[in-house]
Structure formats: structure tokens, C-alpha cells
Design a protein around this motif. Structure first.
Motif, PDB file in Angstrom:
ATOM      1  N   SER A  23     -16.746   4.048 136.443  1.00 21.77           N
ATOM      2  CA  SER A  23     -17.260   4.901 135.373  1.00 21.77           C
ATOM      3  C   SER A  23     -17.997   4.078 134.315  1.00 21.77           C
ATOM      4  CB  SER A  23     -16.121   5.669 134.707  1.00 21.77           C
ATOM      5  OG  SER A  23     -15.226   4.770 134.075  1.00 21.77           O
ATOM      6  N   GLN A  24     -17.895   2.767 134.409  1.00 15.02           N
ATOM      7  CA  GLN A  24     -18.534   1.868 133.453  1.00 15.02           C
ATOM      8  C   GLN A  24     -19.280   0.787 134.225  1.00 15.02           C
ATOM      9  OE1 GLN A  24     -17.997   2.278 129.962  1.00 15.02           O
ATOM     10  NE2 GLN A  24     -17.033   4.164 130.641  1.00 15.02           N
ATOM     11  N   PHE A  25     -20.352   0.287 133.641  1.00 13.44           N
ATOM     12  CA  PHE A  25     -21.053  -0.823 134.267  1.00 13.44           C
ATOM     13  C   PHE A  25     -21.722  -1.683 133.210  1.00 13.44           C
ATOM     14  CE2 PHE A  25     -23.863   2.814 134.186  1.00 13.44           C
ATOM     15  CZ  PHE A  25     -25.041   2.308 133.678  1.00 13.44           C
ATOM     16  N   ILE A  26     -21.921  -2.931 133.567  1.00 17.67           N
ATOM     17  CA  ILE A  26     -22.597  -3.907 132.715  1.00 17.67           C
ATOM     18  C   ILE A  26     -23.726  -4.500 133.547  1.00 17.67           C
ATOM     19  CG2 ILE A  26     -22.365  -6.086 131.454  1.00 17.67           C
ATOM     20  CD1 ILE A  26     -19.326  -5.482 131.318  1.00 17.67           C
ATOM     21  N   LEU A  27     -24.898  -4.644 132.955  1.00 12.66           N
ATOM     22  CA  LEU A  27     -26.041  -5.226 133.658  1.00 12.66           C
ATOM     23  C   LEU A  27     -26.307  -6.639 133.167  1.00 12.66           C
ATOM     24  CD1 LEU A  27     -28.583  -2.267 133.623  1.00 12.66           C
ATOM     25  CD2 LEU A  27     -27.162  -3.025 135.506  1.00 12.66           C
ATOM     26  N   ASN A  28     -26.589  -7.535 134.102  1.00 11.49           N
ATOM     27  CA  ASN A  28     -27.090  -8.872 133.810  1.00 11.49           C
ATOM     28  C   ASN A  28     -28.450  -8.968 134.484  1.00 11.49           C
ATOM     29  OD1 ASN A  28     -23.858  -9.457 134.447  1.00 11.49           O
ATOM     30  ND2 ASN A  28     -24.629 -10.297 132.543  1.00 11.49           N
ATOM     31  N   THR A  29     -29.457  -9.437 133.763  1.00 11.27           N
ATOM     32  CA  THR A  29     -30.791  -9.495 134.337  1.00 11.27           C
ATOM     33  C   THR A  29     -31.383 -10.888 134.188  1.00 11.27           C
ATOM     34  OG1 THR A  29     -31.882  -8.838 132.283  1.00 11.27           O
ATOM     35  CG2 THR A  29     -31.210  -7.076 133.772  1.00 11.27           C
ATOM     36  N   SER A  30     -32.282 -11.195 135.107  1.00 12.55           N
ATOM     37  CA  SER A  30     -33.102 -12.399 135.015  1.00 12.55           C
ATOM     38  C   SER A  30     -34.517 -11.970 135.383  1.00 12.55           C
ATOM     39  CB  SER A  30     -32.589 -13.478 135.965  1.00 12.55           C
ATOM     40  OG  SER A  30     -32.899 -13.150 137.303  1.00 12.55           O
ATOM     41  N   ALA A  31     -35.427 -12.905 135.421  1.00 11.90           N
ATOM     42  CA  ALA A  31     -36.799 -12.578 135.786  1.00 11.90           C
ATOM     43  C   ALA A  31     -36.897 -12.114 137.237  1.00 11.90           C
ATOM     44  CB  ALA A  31     -37.704 -13.785 135.561  1.00 11.90           C
ATOM     45  N   ILE A  36     -25.427  -5.706 138.768  1.00 14.47           N
ATOM     46  CA  ILE A  36     -24.653  -4.613 138.183  1.00 14.47           C
ATOM     47  C   ILE A  36     -23.177  -4.944 138.379  1.00 14.47           C
ATOM     48  CG2 ILE A  36     -24.251  -2.127 138.093  1.00 14.47           C
ATOM     49  CD1 ILE A  36     -26.892  -1.794 139.674  1.00 14.47           C
ATOM     50  N   ASN A  37     -22.423  -4.963 137.281  1.00 16.51           N
ATOM     51  CA  ASN A  37     -20.983  -5.208 137.300  1.00 16.51           C
ATOM     52  C   ASN A  37     -20.292  -3.865 137.088  1.00 16.51           C
ATOM     53  OD1 ASN A  37     -21.024  -8.341 137.037  1.00 16.51           O
ATOM     54  ND2 ASN A  37     -22.423  -7.607 135.476  1.00 16.51           N
ATOM     55  N   ALA A  47      -0.236  -7.237 125.457  1.00 14.83           N
ATOM     56  CA  ALA A  47       0.192  -8.479 124.823  1.00 14.83           C
ATOM     57  C   ALA A  47      -0.492  -8.700 123.481  1.00 14.83           C
ATOM     58  CB  ALA A  47      -0.076  -9.667 125.752  1.00 14.83           C
ATOM     59  N   ASN A  48      -1.780  -8.413 123.399  1.00 15.09           N
ATOM     60  CA  ASN A  48      -2.484  -8.689 122.147  1.00 15.09           C
ATOM     61  C   ASN A  48      -3.266  -7.499 121.606  1.00 15.09           C
ATOM     62  OD1 ASN A  48      -4.682  -8.561 123.837  1.00 15.09           O
ATOM     63  ND2 ASN A  48      -5.012 -10.778 123.884  1.00 15.09           N
ATOM     64  N   GLY A  49      -3.233  -6.354 122.301  1.00 17.37           N
ATOM     65  CA  GLY A  49      -3.910  -5.153 121.832  1.00 17.37           C
ATOM     66  C   GLY A  49      -5.407  -5.126 122.060  1.00 17.37           C
ATOM     67  N   GLU A  50      -5.943  -6.170 122.687  1.00 19.65           N
ATOM     68  CA  GLU A  50      -7.378  -6.193 122.961  1.00 19.65           C
ATOM     69  C   GLU A  50      -7.731  -5.212 124.066  1.00 19.65           C
ATOM     70  OE1 GLU A  50      -8.707 -10.748 121.937  1.00 19.65           O
ATOM     71  OE2 GLU A  50      -8.246 -10.246 124.000  1.00 19.65           O
ATOM     72  N   THR A  51      -8.930  -4.704 123.993  1.00 18.73           N
ATOM     73  CA  THR A  51      -9.439  -3.842 125.057  1.00 18.73           C
ATOM     74  C   THR A  51     -10.292  -4.706 125.974  1.00 18.73           C
ATOM     75  OG1 THR A  51      -9.451  -1.932 123.595  1.00 18.73           O
ATOM     76  CG2 THR A  51     -10.822  -1.792 125.562  1.00 18.73           C
ATOM     77  N   ILE A  52     -10.012  -4.622 127.273  1.00 15.59           N
ATOM     78  CA  ILE A  52     -10.777  -5.389 128.245  1.00 15.59           C
ATOM     79  C   ILE A  52     -11.416  -4.430 129.248  1.00 15.59           C
ATOM     80  CG2 ILE A  52      -9.398  -7.496 128.039  1.00 15.59           C
ATOM     81  CD1 ILE A  52      -7.977  -6.676 130.632  1.00 15.59           C
ATOM     82  N   LEU A  53     -12.502  -4.864 129.836  1.00 10.91           N
ATOM     83  CA  LEU A  53     -13.181  -4.083 130.859  1.00 10.91           C
ATOM     84  C   LEU A  53     -13.122  -4.884 132.158  1.00 10.91           C
ATOM     85  CD1 LEU A  53     -14.817  -1.427 131.232  1.00 10.91           C
ATOM     86  CD2 LEU A  53     -16.870  -2.835 130.987  1.00 10.91           C
ATOM     87  N   PRO A  54     -12.155  -4.584 133.033  1.00 14.25           N
ATOM     88  CA  PRO A  54     -12.030  -5.339 134.274  1.00 14.25           C
ATOM     89  C   PRO A  54     -13.123  -4.941 135.274  1.00 14.25           C
ATOM     90  CG  PRO A  54     -10.345  -3.638 134.176  1.00 14.25           C
ATOM     91  CD  PRO A  54     -11.104  -3.586 132.887  1.00 14.25           C
ATOM     92  N   VAL A  55     -13.892  -5.916 135.718  1.00 12.99           N
ATOM     93  CA  VAL A  55     -14.960  -5.690 136.694  1.00 12.99           C
ATOM     94  C   VAL A  55     -14.378  -5.858 138.091  1.00 12.99           C
ATOM     95  CG1 VAL A  55     -17.155  -6.588 137.569  1.00 12.99           C
ATOM     96  CG2 VAL A  55     -16.773  -6.397 135.099  1.00 12.99           C
ATOM     97  N   HIS A  56     -14.518  -4.822 138.926  1.00 16.75           N
ATOM     98  CA  HIS A  56     -13.972  -4.905 140.282  1.00 16.75           C
ATOM     99  C   HIS A  56     -15.034  -5.180 141.343  1.00 16.75           C
ATOM    100  CE1 HIS A  56     -15.466  -0.873 141.117  1.00 16.75           C
ATOM    101  NE2 HIS A  56     -14.727  -0.357 140.149  1.00 16.75           N
ATOM    102  N   THR A  57     -16.311  -4.941 141.029  1.00 15.91           N
ATOM    103  CA  THR A  57     -17.372  -5.131 142.015  1.00 15.91           C
ATOM    104  C   THR A  57     -18.636  -5.586 141.312  1.00 15.91           C
ATOM    105  OG1 THR A  57     -16.468  -3.315 143.333  1.00 15.91           O
ATOM    106  CG2 THR A  57     -18.693  -4.009 143.866  1.00 15.91           C
ATOM    107  N   ARG A  58     -19.350  -6.522 141.940  1.00 16.15           N
ATOM    108  CA  ARG A  58     -20.648  -6.961 141.424  1.00 16.15           C
ATOM    109  C   ARG A  58     -21.681  -6.769 142.522  1.00 16.15           C
ATOM    110  NH1 ARG A  58     -21.237 -12.396 139.282  1.00 16.15           N
ATOM    111  NH2 ARG A  58     -22.428 -11.417 137.620  1.00 16.15           N
ATOM    112  N   MET A  59     -22.841  -6.236 142.155  1.00 17.42           N
ATOM    113  CA  MET A  59     -23.916  -5.994 143.114  1.00 17.42           C
ATOM    114  C   MET A  59     -25.194  -6.590 142.538  1.00 17.42           C
ATOM    115  SD  MET A  59     -24.649  -4.563 146.047  1.00 17.42           S
ATOM    116  CE  MET A  59     -23.166  -3.614 146.243  1.00 17.42           C
ATOM    117  N   ALA A  60     -25.804  -7.520 143.264  1.00 18.13           N
ATOM    118  CA  ALA A  60     -27.055  -8.135 142.825  1.00 18.13           C
ATOM    119  C   ALA A  60     -28.186  -7.621 143.708  1.00 18.13           C
ATOM    120  CB  ALA A  60     -26.954  -9.654 142.916  1.00 18.13           C
TER     121      ALA A  60
END
Length: 99
Positions: A23-31, A36-37, A47-60
Motif C-alpha cells: 500500500s506504500q512505495f518509495i522511489l529511487n531514481t537515477s539518470a 520502486i521499494n 521499543a522507541n515509538g518510532e514509525t518505520i516503513l519496512p520494505v519487502h520488495t524492490r523492483m528496478a
């Protein structure tokens, strides 16, 4: 020669049939490419109350591949808006199994 005569039939074989929800994704781009993560969604670390976004799949993919993906997704979403059911060209075509 017509376009139809130049087309080749390609069979799809799934080496892995399970799917992970994203339901969420992060993009990394180069030239040259786009990566897509994918993530199922944010989690709170107790443990510390931080919110993390665990990436389970990466597609280049190349930028041209990303353009084709964008076009296909746009077409599917446009068709779905015009119809309540999933269009036939977006459905998996599984073989009939005789019992």
C-alpha cells in the motif's frame, strides 16, 4: 506484412505464485533507472515509538520500462473506472484443470 503477423505469442510461467500486498512505495531514481521499494505499510517500533516503513520488495527498471508500466497501469485504471469488474486483459489466465 501486417502488425498481427509480426506478433509472437508469449506464455507466462509463474515461478512464485504468492503475492505480497503493498500500500506504500518509495522511489529511487537515477539518470538510467527507477527503483520502486514496496511496503505493506508503516509500523510503530514499540521499543522507541518510532514509525518505520519496512520494505519487502524492490523492483528496478529502465526509465523506458517505467513509462510502459505507467501506460499499462493508466489504461487498466481508466478501464476499471468505466466498468465495475476487472477488465479481461488485466486478469490472470490460468489453465483449466480437469478433475
Amino acid at each position: 506484412m501486417t502488425k498481427q503477423q509480426n506478433q509472437q505469442q508469449v506464455k507466462v510461467r509463474y515461478n512464485e505464485t504468492s503475492a505480497l500486498f503493498a500500500s506504500q512505495f518509495i522511489l529511487n531514481t537515477s539518470a538510467e533507472d527507477i527503483t520502486i521499494n514496496f511496503s505493506s505499510g508503516p509500523l510503530s517500533d514499540p521499543a522507541n515509538g518510532e514509525t518505520i516503513l519496512p520494505v519487502h520488495t524492490r523492483m528496478a527498471m529502465t526509465r523506458e520500462g517505467a513509462r510502459r508500466l505507467h501506460a499499462v497501469l493508466g489504461n487498466i485504471l481508466a478501464q476499471q473506472e468505466n466498468s465495475e469488474k476487472i477488465p479481461p486483459d488485466a486478469q490472470a489466465k490460468l489453465p483449466d484443470i480437469k478433475q
